[in-house]
Scaffold this active site. Structure first.
Site, PDB file in Angstrom:
ATOM      1  N   PHE A   1       0.828  -1.218   0.000  1.00 47.43           N
ATOM      2  CA  PHE A   1       0.000   0.000   0.000  1.00 47.43           C
ATOM      3  C   PHE A   1       0.864   1.269   0.000  1.00 47.43           C
ATOM      4  CE2 PHE A   1      -2.395  -3.165   2.505  1.00 47.43           C
ATOM      5  CZ  PHE A   1      -3.609  -3.149   1.843  1.00 47.43           C
TER       6      PHE A   1
ATOM      7  N   SER B   1      -4.788   1.712  -9.160  1.00 46.18           N
ATOM      8  CA  SER B   1      -5.877   2.692  -9.132  1.00 46.18           C
ATOM      9  C   SER B   1      -6.561   2.742 -10.483  1.00 46.18           C
ATOM     10  CB  SER B   1      -5.280   4.062  -8.804  1.00 46.18           C
ATOM     11  OG  SER B   1      -6.205   5.086  -9.082  1.00 46.18           O
TER      12      SER B   1
ATOM     13  N   TYR C   1       1.231  11.262 -10.422  1.00 47.87           N
ATOM     14  CA  TYR C   1       0.776  10.194  -9.514  1.00 47.87           C
ATOM     15  C   TYR C   1       0.289   8.989 -10.322  1.00 47.87           C
ATOM     16  CZ  TYR C   1      -2.531   7.495  -6.724  1.00 47.87           C
ATOM     17  OH  TYR C   1      -3.220   6.461  -6.144  1.00 47.87           O
TER      18      TYR C   1
ATOM     19  N   LYS D   1       1.729   4.850 -10.849  1.00 51.45           N
ATOM     20  CA  LYS D   1       0.966   3.594 -10.742  1.00 51.45           C
ATOM     21  C   LYS D   1       1.127   2.768 -12.019  1.00 51.45           C
ATOM     22  CE  LYS D   1      -0.723   4.134  -6.641  1.00 51.45           C
ATOM     23  NZ  LYS D   1      -0.232   3.294  -5.553  1.00 51.45           N
TER      24      LYS D   1
ATOM     25  N   TYR E   1      -8.164   0.119  -7.622  1.00 48.68           N
ATOM     26  CA  TYR E   1      -9.245   0.624  -6.768  1.00 48.68           C
ATOM     27  C   TYR E   1      -9.992   1.730  -7.489  1.00 48.68           C
ATOM     28  CZ  TYR E   1      -5.928  -0.939  -3.049  1.00 48.68           C
ATOM     29  OH  TYR E   1      -5.034  -1.609  -2.251  1.00 48.68           O
TER      30      TYR E   1
ATOM     31  N   ASN F   1      -8.642  16.678   0.030  1.00 49.44           N
ATOM     32  CA  ASN F   1      -8.742  16.775  -1.432  1.00 49.44           C
ATOM     33  C   ASN F   1      -9.947  16.002  -1.931  1.00 49.44           C
ATOM     34  OD1 ASN F   1      -6.233  18.106  -1.998  1.00 49.44           O
ATOM     35  ND2 ASN F   1      -5.200  16.204  -1.416  1.00 49.44           N
TER      36      ASN F   1
ATOM     37  N   LEU G   1     -13.663  13.896  -1.965  1.00 53.97           N
ATOM     38  CA  LEU G   1     -15.039  14.315  -1.692  1.00 53.97           C
ATOM     39  C   LEU G   1     -15.552  13.872  -0.315  1.00 53.97           C
ATOM     40  CD1 LEU G   1     -17.630  15.628  -2.819  1.00 53.97           C
ATOM     41  CD2 LEU G   1     -18.262  13.368  -3.700  1.00 53.97           C
TER      42      LEU G   1
ATOM     43  N   ARG H   1     -18.740   8.925  -9.882  1.00 49.60           N
ATOM     44  CA  ARG H   1     -17.662   8.013  -9.513  1.00 49.60           C
ATOM     45  C   ARG H   1     -18.238   6.726  -8.939  1.00 49.60           C
ATOM     46  NH1 ARG H   1     -15.672  11.523 -11.851  1.00 49.60           N
ATOM     47  NH2 ARG H   1     -13.794  12.754 -11.418  1.00 49.60           N
TER      48      ARG H   1
ATOM     49  N   PRO I   1      -9.398  21.083 -12.585  1.00 47.17           N
ATOM     50  CA  PRO I   1      -8.601  20.650 -13.738  1.00 47.17           C
ATOM     51  C   PRO I   1      -8.242  19.168 -13.624  1.00 47.17           C
ATOM     52  CG  PRO I   1      -7.715  22.687 -12.830  1.00 47.17           C
ATOM     53  CD  PRO I   1      -8.779  22.228 -11.886  1.00 47.17           C
TER      54      PRO I   1
HETATM   55  P1  NAD Z   1      -2.642   6.450   3.034  1.00 46.94           P
HETATM   56  O1  NAD Z   1      -1.795   7.653   2.784  1.00 46.94           O
HETATM   57  O2  NAD Z   1      -3.646   6.484   4.134  1.00 46.94           O
HETATM   58  O3  NAD Z   1      -1.707   5.173   3.269  1.00 46.94           O
HETATM   59  C1  NAD Z   1      -0.434   5.034   2.665  1.00 46.94           C
HETATM   60  C2  NAD Z   1       0.567   4.765   3.775  1.00 46.94           C
HETATM   61  O4  NAD Z   1       1.864   4.602   3.198  1.00 46.94           O
HETATM   62  C3  NAD Z   1       0.671   5.920   4.780  1.00 46.94           C
HETATM   63  O5  NAD Z   1       0.452   5.409   6.079  1.00 46.94           O
HETATM   64  C4  NAD Z   1       2.093   6.455   4.611  1.00 46.94           C
HETATM   65  O6  NAD Z   1       2.622   6.911   5.828  1.00 46.94           O
HETATM   66  C5  NAD Z   1       2.812   5.237   4.053  1.00 46.94           C
HETATM   67  N1  NAD Z   1       3.989   5.525   3.222  1.00 46.94           N
HETATM   68  C6  NAD Z   1       4.088   6.397   2.196  1.00 46.94           C
HETATM   69  N2  NAD Z   1       5.326   6.353   1.675  1.00 46.94           N
HETATM   70  C7  NAD Z   1       6.032   5.426   2.386  1.00 46.94           C
HETATM   71  C8  NAD Z   1       7.360   4.939   2.333  1.00 46.94           C
HETATM   72  N3  NAD Z   1       8.243   5.412   1.456  1.00 46.94           N
HETATM   73  N4  NAD Z   1       7.723   3.983   3.203  1.00 46.94           N
HETATM   74  C9  NAD Z   1       6.844   3.509   4.121  1.00 46.94           C
HETATM   75  N5  NAD Z   1       5.574   3.938   4.226  1.00 46.94           N
HETATM   76  C10 NAD Z   1       5.177   4.891   3.371  1.00 46.94           C
HETATM   77  O7  NAD Z   1      -3.345   6.092   1.639  1.00 46.94           O
HETATM   78  P2  NAD Z   1      -4.444   4.996   1.310  1.00 46.94           P
HETATM   79  O8  NAD Z   1      -5.668   5.714   0.867  1.00 46.94           O
HETATM   80  O9  NAD Z   1      -4.531   3.981   2.380  1.00 46.94           O
HETATM   81  O10 NAD Z   1      -3.795   4.372   0.007  1.00 46.94           O
HETATM   82  C11 NAD Z   1      -3.050   3.177   0.024  1.00 46.94           C
HETATM   83  C12 NAD Z   1      -2.575   2.875  -1.382  1.00 46.94           C
HETATM   84  O11 NAD Z   1      -3.718   2.780  -2.243  1.00 46.94           O
HETATM   85  C13 NAD Z   1      -1.680   3.959  -1.987  1.00 46.94           C
HETATM   86  O12 NAD Z   1      -0.663   3.329  -2.742  1.00 46.94           O
HETATM   87  C14 NAD Z   1      -2.630   4.722  -2.893  1.00 46.94           C
HETATM   88  O13 NAD Z   1      -1.936   5.314  -3.986  1.00 46.94           O
HETATM   89  C15 NAD Z   1      -3.557   3.621  -3.371  1.00 46.94           C
HETATM   90  N6  NAD Z   1      -4.883   4.127  -3.816  1.00 46.94           N
HETATM   91  C16 NAD Z   1      -5.631   4.877  -2.957  1.00 46.94           C
HETATM   92  C17 NAD Z   1      -6.861   5.394  -3.389  1.00 46.94           C
HETATM   93  C18 NAD Z   1      -7.702   6.251  -2.488  1.00 46.94           C
HETATM   94  O14 NAD Z   1      -8.568   6.966  -2.995  1.00 46.94           O
HETATM   95  N7  NAD Z   1      -7.518   6.206  -1.172  1.00 46.94           N
HETATM   96  C19 NAD Z   1      -7.314   5.119  -4.686  1.00 46.94           C
HETATM   97  C20 NAD Z   1      -6.536   4.336  -5.522  1.00 46.94           C
HETATM   98  C21 NAD Z   1      -5.305   3.840  -5.069  1.00 46.94           C
HETATM   99  N1  UFG Z   2     -15.355  16.786  -5.720  1.00 50.63           N
HETATM  100  C1  UFG Z   2     -16.043  17.956  -5.458  1.00 50.63           C
HETATM  101  N2  UFG Z   2     -15.640  18.730  -4.398  1.00 50.63           N
HETATM  102  C2  UFG Z   2     -14.588  18.382  -3.600  1.00 50.63           C
HETATM  103  C3  UFG Z   2     -13.887  17.168  -3.875  1.00 50.63           C
HETATM  104  C4  UFG Z   2     -14.289  16.406  -4.948  1.00 50.63           C
HETATM  105  O1  UFG Z   2     -16.997  18.305  -6.165  1.00 50.63           O
HETATM  106  O2  UFG Z   2     -14.254  19.123  -2.663  1.00 50.63           O
HETATM  107  C5  UFG Z   2     -15.814  15.927  -6.832  1.00 50.63           C
HETATM  108  C6  UFG Z   2     -14.757  15.729  -7.916  1.00 50.63           C
HETATM  109  O3  UFG Z   2     -14.818  16.777  -8.868  1.00 50.63           O
HETATM  110  C7  UFG Z   2     -15.173  14.366  -8.484  1.00 50.63           C
HETATM  111  C8  UFG Z   2     -15.727  13.625  -7.260  1.00 50.63           C
HETATM  112  O4  UFG Z   2     -16.075  14.647  -6.313  1.00 50.63           O
HETATM  113  O5  UFG Z   2     -16.224  14.524  -9.408  1.00 50.63           O
HETATM  114  C9  UFG Z   2     -14.737  12.669  -6.608  1.00 50.63           C
HETATM  115  O6  UFG Z   2     -13.520  13.355  -6.335  1.00 50.63           O
HETATM  116  P1  UFG Z   2     -12.374  12.731  -5.409  1.00 50.63           P
HETATM  117  O7  UFG Z   2     -11.287  13.757  -5.312  1.00 50.63           O
HETATM  118  O8  UFG Z   2     -12.958  12.221  -4.148  1.00 50.63           O
HETATM  119  O9  UFG Z   2     -11.886  11.451  -6.219  1.00 50.63           O
HETATM  120  P2  UFG Z   2     -11.280  11.307  -7.698  1.00 50.63           P
HETATM  121  O10 UFG Z   2     -12.199  10.429  -8.469  1.00 50.63           O
HETATM  122  O11 UFG Z   2     -10.933  12.605  -8.281  1.00 50.63           O
HETATM  123  O12 UFG Z   2      -9.900  10.564  -7.414  1.00 50.63           O
HETATM  124  C10 UFG Z   2      -9.791   9.406  -6.563  1.00 50.63           C
HETATM  125  C11 UFG Z   2      -8.416   9.423  -5.915  1.00 50.63           C
HETATM  126  C12 UFG Z   2      -7.343   9.229  -6.953  1.00 50.63           C
HETATM  127  C13 UFG Z   2      -7.631   7.990  -7.735  1.00 50.63           C
HETATM  128  C14 UFG Z   2      -9.017   8.029  -8.324  1.00 50.63           C
HETATM  129  C15 UFG Z   2      -9.354   6.735  -9.021  1.00 50.63           C
HETATM  130  O13 UFG Z   2      -8.208  10.646  -5.246  1.00 50.63           O
HETATM  131  O14 UFG Z   2      -6.112   9.090  -6.318  1.00 50.63           O
HETATM  132  O15 UFG Z   2      -9.976   8.243  -7.292  1.00 50.63           O
HETATM  133  O16 UFG Z   2      -9.124   5.679  -8.175  1.00 50.63           O
HETATM  134  F1  UFG Z   2      -6.731   7.906  -8.746  1.00 50.63           F
END
Ligand code: NAD
Ligand code: UFG
Length: 335
Positions: free
Chosen positions: A80, A124, A148, A152, A176, A197, A199, A230, A294
């Site tokens: 993760f 992702s 970012y 991935k 995901y 960041n 929603l 979404r 954007p």
């Molecule tokens: P998160 O930030 O809560 O968890 C990631 C963890 O990794 C954190 O605890 C952070 O401290 C740790 N970390 C970061 N860099 C590190 C390093 N170099 N060494 C050790 N630990 C490190 O994020 P999350 O939402 O739990 O996401 C987990 C994974 O899923 C990430 O790779 C993220 O890109 C991916 N992902 C998340 C989402 C989402 O919307 N949450 C969507 C798609 C993919």
């Molecule tokens: N949105 C708002 N207001 C906000 C935040 C978000 O209107 O304050 C809207 C966005 O425009 C979008 C939707 O809510 O239409 C969802 O936005 P998120 O930022 O919650 O999620 P995204 O789909 O943009 O992105 C997320 C993760 C990315 C990941 C992607 C696909 O943040 O890291 O899902 O997995 F790549």
């Protein structure tokens, strides 16, 4: 099995630790705490009754990883750890390549040297870039619209080449969609630093009175109500997807490289989410229409049939459960 969870104290890692422990595995957590807190280890102990081993360390420290993999008798890794803020990745691309891609190379070297070949990787839906069609299936062309997303994609491609290079590798990339919600205890969940960041955490803070209103980024998209659509998935469903992927990798079909969408297949708009949260929390969520953000796409949702067929996994939890559990966590634990 002893399973190393890199990023194990983070949002998705902590929920997955609970599910893996319930399935009889022994999670070993490694995290550098750059985006989480060691308190999570205590909360996991409260939830499961077991204190998981926790190593504070960085995945770029290959020697440390080698030691952990060997000393803890690790049989599989769920990876993760990574940085995940899209906007930040545009401003600091090198940091993202170093942490995400460089960190993964370090992990893979340590796995190779210690003979651990089973890996589940947090990918992702962002690897699909601009959707050419919906719902997105796993053969949809890949692409990236920001650093970012490109980390991935690079990692996925690297993993595919690695798996093709030898017979020891069993790798699943889990793509995901939009993870939301929290464990039913309300003890773990998503609690980002600063202004969220994403929603769902933003809505939760508006409902809790910590932010005055939600900015809805655009109401002129070609979607039913004009706001972005979404595929929101409950983090506990997502966590169960990791258990299913590990079972799959351990079986006869598990050798090589695999990609699976983890989503529900349902799309909800921003305004659908506002209404659902108001209902679940009993609180108003005031909002204002703001310009489009954007890089956002109009709609993004999964075809989740491959995971259903090959992993025997499906998302089961409702939108109401996603909102209610977020609210519960927000009230009980979030800072
Ligand atoms: P998160 O930030 O809560 O968890 C990631 C963890 O990794 C954190 O605890 C952070 O401290 C740790 N970390 C970061 N860099 C590190 C390093 N170099 N060494 C050790 N630990 C490190 O994020 P999350 O939402 O739990 O996401 C987990 C994974 O899923 C990430 O790779 C993220 O890109 C991916 N992902 C998340 C989402 C989402 O919307 N949450 C969507 C798609 C993919
Ligand atoms: N949105 C708002 N207001 C906000 C935040 C978000 O209107 O304050 C809207 C966005 O425009 C979008 C939707 O809510 O239409 C969802 O936005 P998120 O930022 O919650 O999620 P995204 O789909 O943009 O992105 C997320 C993760 C990315 C990941 C992607 C696909 O943040 O890291 O899902 O997995 F790549």
């Amino acid at each position: 099995m002893n399973i190393l969870l890199t990023g194990g104290t983070g949002y998705i890692g902590s929920h997955t630790a609970v599910v893996l422990a319930e399935a009889g595995h022994r999670p070993v957590l490694l995290d550098n705490l750059s985006n989480s807190s060691a308190d999570v280890v205590d909360r996991l102990a409260q939830i499961t009754g077991t204190r998981f081993p926790f190593i504070e360390g960085d995945i770029r420290d290959t020697a440390l990883l080698r030691r952990v993999l060997a000393d803890e008798g690790i049989g599989a890794v769920v990876h993760f750890a990574g940085l995940k803020a899209v906007g930040e990745s545009v401003e600091q691309p090198l940091r993202y390549y170093d942490n995400n891609v460089g960190g993964t190379i370090s992990l893979l070297q340590a796995m190779d040297e210690t003979g651990v070949g089973t890996l589940v990787f947090s990918s992702s839906a962002t690897v699909y870039g601009q959707p050419a069609y919906l719902p997105l299936d796993e053969v949809h062309p890949t692409g990236a619209t920001n650093p970012y997303g490109r980390t991935k994609l690079h990692i996925e491609e690297m993993l595919a080449e690695l798996a093709a290079s030898g017979t020891n590798w069993r790798i699943a990339c889990l793509r995901y969609f939009n993870p939301v919600g929290a464990h039913a205890s309300g003890l773990i969940g998503e609690d980002p630093n600063g202004i969220p960041n994403n929603l769902m955490p933003y809505i939760a803070r508006v409902a809790g009175g910590r932010l005055p209103f939600l900015n809805v980024f655009g109401d002129d998209y070609p979607t039913p109500d004009g706001t972005g659509v979404r595929d929101y998935i409950h983090v506990m469903d997502l966590a169960e997807g990791h258990r299913a992927a590990l079972d799959f990798l351990a079986g006869s079909a598990g050798a090589g490289w695999h990609a699976f969408n983890l989503g529900t297949g349902c799309g909800y708009s921003v305004l659908d989410m506002v209404r659902a949260f108001e209902q679940a929390s009993g609180r108003p969520v005031p909002y204002r229409i703001a310009p489009r953000r954007p890089g956002d796409v109009a709609a993004c949702y999964a075809k989740a049939d491959k995971a259903a067929d090959q992993l025997a996994w499906r998302a089961l939890r409702s939108l109401d459960d996603m909102c209610a559990s977020t609210w519960h966590f927000q009230q009980r634990t979030a800072r």
